[in-house]
Design an enzyme around this catalytic site. Structure first.
Site, PDB file in Angstrom:
ATOM      1  N   SER A 145     -59.701  14.693   7.968  1.00 57.82           N
ATOM      2  CA  SER A 145     -58.412  15.270   8.596  1.00 57.82           C
ATOM      3  C   SER A 145     -58.137  16.573   7.735  1.00 57.82           C
ATOM      4  O   SER A 145     -58.371  16.932   6.667  1.00 57.82           O
ATOM      5  CB  SER A 145     -57.385  14.178   7.957  1.00 57.82           C
ATOM      6  N   HIS A 162     -60.540  15.464  12.640  1.00 55.54           N
ATOM      7  CA  HIS A 162     -59.447  14.877  12.901  1.00 55.54           C
ATOM      8  C   HIS A 162     -58.376  15.673  12.465  1.00 55.54           C
ATOM      9  O   HIS A 162     -57.944  16.391  11.619  1.00 55.54           O
ATOM     10  CB  HIS A 162     -59.243  13.546  11.954  1.00 55.54           C
ATOM     11  N   ASP A 183     -54.274  16.356  12.713  1.00 49.61           N
ATOM     12  CA  ASP A 183     -53.284  15.517  12.912  1.00 49.61           C
ATOM     13  C   ASP A 183     -51.942  16.659  13.112  1.00 49.61           C
ATOM     14  O   ASP A 183     -51.604  17.687  12.786  1.00 49.61           O
ATOM     15  CB  ASP A 183     -52.832  15.278  11.287  1.00 49.61           C
ATOM     16  N   MET A 189     -48.100  16.785  14.129  1.00 51.07           N
ATOM     17  CA  MET A 189     -46.753  16.391  13.440  1.00 51.07           C
ATOM     18  C   MET A 189     -45.696  17.086  14.219  1.00 51.07           C
ATOM     19  O   MET A 189     -45.817  18.414  14.024  1.00 51.07           O
ATOM     20  CB  MET A 189     -46.761  16.060  12.199  1.00 51.07           C
ATOM     21  N   HIS A 191     -54.807  13.479  16.745  1.00 55.21           N
ATOM     22  CA  HIS A 191     -53.978  12.337  16.540  1.00 55.21           C
ATOM     23  C   HIS A 191     -52.581  13.056  16.663  1.00 55.21           C
ATOM     24  O   HIS A 191     -52.048  13.601  15.839  1.00 55.21           O
ATOM     25  CB  HIS A 191     -54.102  12.031  14.967  1.00 55.21           C
ATOM     26  N   MET A 222     -48.812  12.714  16.405  1.00 55.61           N
ATOM     27  CA  MET A 222     -47.763  12.070  15.818  1.00 55.61           C
ATOM     28  C   MET A 222     -46.568  12.740  16.358  1.00 55.61           C
ATOM     29  O   MET A 222     -45.983  13.213  15.400  1.00 55.61           O
ATOM     30  CB  MET A 222     -47.799  12.018  14.526  1.00 55.61           C
ATOM     31  N   MET A 238     -53.343   2.669  11.594  1.00 54.15           N
ATOM     32  CA  MET A 238     -52.755   3.374  10.421  1.00 54.15           C
ATOM     33  C   MET A 238     -52.503   2.575   9.122  1.00 54.15           C
ATOM     34  O   MET A 238     -52.021   1.429   9.168  1.00 54.15           O
ATOM     35  CB  MET A 238     -51.365   3.889  10.751  1.00 54.15           C
ATOM     36  N   ASP A 274     -56.841   5.124   9.419  1.00 53.19           N
ATOM     37  CA  ASP A 274     -56.361   6.328   8.881  1.00 53.19           C
ATOM     38  C   ASP A 274     -55.260   6.389   7.993  1.00 53.19           C
ATOM     39  O   ASP A 274     -54.232   5.649   8.458  1.00 53.19           O
ATOM     40  CB  ASP A 274     -55.682   7.001  10.112  1.00 53.19           C
TER      41      ASP A 274
HETATM   42  C1  DX5 Z   1     -51.032  10.589   8.192  1.00 50.93           C
HETATM   43  C2  DX5 Z   1     -52.337  11.200   8.928  1.00 50.93           C
HETATM   44  C3  DX5 Z   1     -53.594  10.950   7.964  1.00 50.93           C
HETATM   45  C4  DX5 Z   1     -53.490  11.747   6.880  1.00 50.93           C
HETATM   46  C5  DX5 Z   1     -55.101  11.535   6.178  1.00 50.93           C
HETATM   47  O1  DX5 Z   1     -50.082  10.857   8.768  1.00 50.93           O
HETATM   48  O2  DX5 Z   1     -52.450  10.652  10.316  1.00 50.93           O
HETATM   49  O3  DX5 Z   1     -54.588  11.560   8.990  1.00 50.93           O
HETATM   50  O4  DX5 Z   1     -53.436  12.903   6.773  1.00 50.93           O
HETATM   51  O5  DX5 Z   1     -55.110  11.990   4.927  1.00 50.93           O
HETATM   52  P1  DX5 Z   1     -55.381  11.002   3.673  1.00 50.93           P
HETATM   53  O6  DX5 Z   1     -56.772  10.632   3.842  1.00 50.93           O
HETATM   54  O7  DX5 Z   1     -54.928  11.959   2.557  1.00 50.93           O
HETATM   55  O8  DX5 Z   1     -54.068   9.883   3.549  1.00 50.93           O
HETATM   56 ZN    ZN Z   2     -54.225  11.379  11.537  1.00 49.88          ZN
END
Ligand code: DX5
Ligand code: ZN
Length: 217
Positions: A12, A37, A39, A41, A70, A72, A141, A177
Site C-alpha cells: 500500500s 495497492h 488507498d 480516502m 481501493h 474508501m 478489512m 488489508d
Molecule cells: C486502511 C488501508 C490499508 C492500509 C494498509 O484504511 O485500506 O490499505 O493503509 O496499511 P497497513 O499495512 O499499515 O495497515
Molecule cells: Zn487498502
C-alpha cells in the site's frame, strides 16, 4: 508459506514517501511487488483524505504492475470512470458505501476492470451473497479503514476461513488489508487469502524486498 498457491503481495503506497512517489513505486517493483495497492480516502466514508485519480494517472507510467485501487469513498459511482481512465486495473468499492451495488458493479465491469468489494471488520460476509456471482475479489478489512499502521484484528482469520468456504469453487480472490505483518500473514494464507496488502510492514525499513519476502514466506 504455502507452496501450493502463489500469494500476491500488494504494497500500500499510503506509507510511501509522497515527495518521491514515483521512485517509491519503481523500488517496489524491483523489490518484487505483485500489485500496487492505492488507498483512496475521501474524509467522509473514512476520517482521512488521501489521493485522487489525478495522482493515480501521474504515477501510472512508473510501472507496469497492476494498480489495485481501493476506494474508501462514498458515493462511489461518479468517480469510478475517472479511476478507470487513470489506469486502475482492479477497482474495489466498499459494500457499506454504495446502496445500489449491482449498478456499481456493472459500471466497473463495463469499463473492463476487475471488480472488488471490500467489507469492514464489522460487516458479516453473508452481506456479499446477493452479489457474489458478479465479483472478482473480496477485500476483507482487518482494520477499520482510514489509516495505515493499525493493529490487525485477529478475528479476521476466522472470517477469511468462512468466506473461503462461502466462495466454494467460484473464481474469486480473497485480499486481506490492514495490519498485515510477518506475524499474521501465514495465518491469513492458511485461512484462504490470495492477496496480502501491507503498508507499514513493507515501508518500515528501506529494504522493501526483504520486507516483502518476510510476508510472502
Ligand atoms: C486502511 C488501508 C490499508 C492500509 C494498509 O484504511 O485500506 O490499505 O493503509 O496499511 P497497513 O499495512 O499499515 O495497515
Ligand atoms: Zn487498502
Amino acid at each position: 508459506m504455502n507452496n501450493l498457491k502463489e500469494i500476491l503481495i500488494a504494497p500500500s503506497i499510503l506509507s510511501a514517501d509522497f515527495s518521491r512517489l514515483g521512485e517509491e513505486i519503481v523500488s517496489l517493483e524491483k523489490a518484487g511487488a505483485d500489485l500496487i495497492h492505492v488507498d483512496v480516502m475521501d474524509g467522509h466514508f473514512v476520517p482521512n483524505i488521501t489521493i485522487g485519480a489525478l495522482v493515480v494517472n501521474s504515477i501510472r507510467s512508473c510501472t507496469k504492475i497492476p494498480f489495485d485501487v481501493h476506494l474508501m469513498i462514498s458515493p462511489t459511482d461518479s468517480y469510478i470512470k475517472d479511476f478507470a481512465d487513470a489506469g486502475a486495473d482492479h477497482i474495489s468499492i466498499h459494500l457499506e458505501a454504495e446502496v445500489h451495488l449491482h449498478r456499481t458493479i456493472s459500471l466497473i465491469r463495463s469499463l473492463s476492470k476487475k471488480v472488488g468489494i471490500a467489507i469492514n471488520p464489522a460487516t458479516p460476509i453473508e452481506m456479499l451473497l446477493p452479489v457474489i456471482d458478479e465479483i472478482d475479489m473480496v477485500i476483507v478489512m482487518s482494520v477499520n479503514p482510514g489509516f495505515a499502521g493499525q493493529t490487525f484484528i485477529r478475528s479476521t482469520v476466522d472470517k477469511i476461513k468462512s468466506l473461503k468456504k462461502m466462495i466454494g469453487d467460484r473464481n474469486i480472490l480473497i485480499e486481506v488489508d490492514g495490519g498485515v505483518t510477518s506475524d499474521n500473514a501465514r495465518d491469513c494464507v492458511a485461512a484462504g487469502a490470495d492477496i496480502l496488502v501491507a503498508g507499514s510492514s513493507i515501508f518500515k525499513t528501506p529494504d522493501y524486498a526483504d520486507n516483502i519476502n518476510s510476508i510472502r514466506l
